[in-house]
Design a protein around this motif. Sequence first.
Motif, PDB file in Angstrom:
ATOM      1  N   HIS B  49      84.594  50.091  23.914  1.00  0.00           N
ATOM      2  CA  HIS B  49      85.615  49.805  23.594  1.00  0.00           C
ATOM      3  C   HIS B  49      86.793  51.054  23.278  1.00  0.00           C
ATOM      4  O   HIS B  49      87.817  51.830  23.682  1.00  0.00           O
ATOM      5  CB  HIS B  49      86.513  49.184  22.358  1.00  0.00           C
ATOM      6  N   LEU B  52      87.559  52.860  26.695  1.00  0.00           N
ATOM      7  CA  LEU B  52      88.841  52.442  26.529  1.00  0.00           C
ATOM      8  C   LEU B  52      90.250  53.038  25.922  1.00  0.00           C
ATOM      9  O   LEU B  52      90.806  52.343  26.343  1.00  0.00           O
ATOM     10  CB  LEU B  52      88.235  51.347  27.279  1.00  0.00           C
ATOM     11  N   GLY B  53      89.964  53.470  24.517  1.00  0.00           N
ATOM     12  CA  GLY B  53      91.351  54.037  24.339  1.00  0.00           C
ATOM     13  C   GLY B  53      91.777  52.475  22.928  1.00  0.00           C
ATOM     14  O   GLY B  53      92.555  52.489  22.608  1.00  0.00           O
ATOM     15  N   LEU B  54      90.516  51.354  22.763  1.00  0.00           N
ATOM     16  CA  LEU B  54      91.044  50.019  22.566  1.00  0.00           C
ATOM     17  C   LEU B  54      91.189  50.268  20.657  1.00  0.00           C
ATOM     18  O   LEU B  54      90.914  49.447  19.969  1.00  0.00           O
ATOM     19  CB  LEU B  54      90.437  49.155  23.144  1.00  0.00           C
ATOM     20  N   ILE B  55      89.782  51.795  20.511  1.00  0.00           N
ATOM     21  CA  ILE B  55      89.208  51.218  19.340  1.00  0.00           C
ATOM     22  C   ILE B  55      89.445  52.877  18.582  1.00  0.00           C
ATOM     23  O   ILE B  55      88.902  53.590  19.399  1.00  0.00           O
ATOM     24  CB  ILE B  55      87.909  50.868  18.145  1.00  0.00           C
ATOM     25  N   THR B  56      89.827  53.188  17.724  1.00  0.00           N
ATOM     26  CA  THR B  56      89.918  54.387  18.268  1.00  0.00           C
ATOM     27  C   THR B  56      89.217  54.957  16.601  1.00  0.00           C
ATOM     28  O   THR B  56      87.883  54.083  15.965  1.00  0.00           O
ATOM     29  CB  THR B  56      91.261  54.970  16.831  1.00  0.00           C
TER      30      THR B  56
END
Lengths: 263, 242
Positions: B49, B52-56
Amino acid sequence: MDPGRIGALLLRHVYLYKRSFARMLEVFYWPFLDLVVWGFITIYLARQGAQLHGAVTFFLGALILWDVLFRAQQGIALSFLEEMWARNLMNLFASPLTVGEYLVATMALSVLKVSAVGSLMTLFALIFYDYDIFMIGVALVPFVLNLLISGWIIGVLTTSIIMRFGQQAEVLAWGMVFLFQPISCVFYPLEVLPTALQHIAWLVPPAHIFEGMRTVLLSGTFPQAHLLWATSLNLAYLTVIVAWFYRTFQVCKDRGLLVRVGE
Amino acid sequence: MSSAVVEVRNLSKRFNGFTAVDHISFDIAEGEIVGLLGPNGAGKTTTIHMLLGLITPTTGTIRMFGMDLARHREAVLRYVNFSSTYISMPYSLTVEENLRVIAKLYGLRHVQQKIDDVVKKLEMEDIRHKLTRKLSSGQMSRLTLAKAVMTEPKVLFLDEPTASLDPDIANKIKAILKDIRRSERLSILYTSHNMKEMEEMSDRIIFLQRGRIVAEGTAQEVVERFGQRDLEEVFLKLAREK
């Protein structure tokens, strides 16, 4: 801002709506029922010889304009819910799609929805009640544009809350806009409100629009001051709410909520 | 200059005091398949994630194709895709409609040709006009894989891509992935709980436990390091230490 990606999101909703009876009901059935009920109420009031000058004009005009606001808000909030229910948010936000493009796409979707609902209600009002919304005149254009923006503001606010708090907040997609209805003075003049609420109502753009509509219908004068207030407030709120959405999106990414929303 | 297309440095993620990923660093070279192994809760999905840039991330950097993901998100994600057993696609759309939306989202040219190619490659002709809600779990896995490979990615993150597929389709999928890897020089990060599949597919394995990398190397090197007979025994040993 890539128009292709915005178009992709719109295409996704066109596919959804063309096949979904429930979604088509939302566009046609409920607005039609609203119109029927309020149409009869206004006929009843007119027959009673009520002291309401042009009751039909007020109520049906207000109803059609209120639906512009309501559908604009839903166009944004419901499209987020659709992605949440379809567990599609990861597909979207792991793609090159930006937050700005997502917002613009949902706003464009709300314009399509408002156009469909507005056209239908205008037509039905003309056929069944001999009511022509265009009697409001040129002011109708800025009225509708401002209500559209107000709908976006409430829609983006609702979406950010759902994104942050998940499924438990999804009822807001239908309920949030009604929080603003009493102080938007849709069906009654602002002077009816208690003084304290009047002060709050002046800060609500739709209140200026509905007051403006009554001004046009009562006196035939162009409500310049109301339109100026509504537009200024809308632009200020839209700026704040979009910044707020970006911030909430970042918070959701920080806390890992984006991949869990809808669970 | 490094041939790594994915460079992860000192990556960590903490959620309210819980450390899901703990300062991991690794590279994925062009055309390489890296297996990400570990028991449930080891941090595999959180790592994907973040990629994929979905979680920082809490700390660390992710670079792909020489670009920092945080600063060049759009440019990076154009050439990255993923597939997972745990995602879905809009149920009210047909398989082809879903693929068309994804193709436009990634700015592909010759969309119809791309759809035709991927549908043929993944043997989805019979379901291309089927509503997604009517797909079996195996067909859904094929669809999410199709949307991932159709977008011409340079890097693919696959989270248990064959978990719900029958052995025949699973073998075909693996053959297709190997083929694309060869022809397109595609880099893949792969998770699976099927150890034989991991050994078969991966050039290199990264073993995660409690968010940390505890072993890295070829399957043979990892097995030898832990003094076990095979990867499955290594997995069981580490999972039971948990």
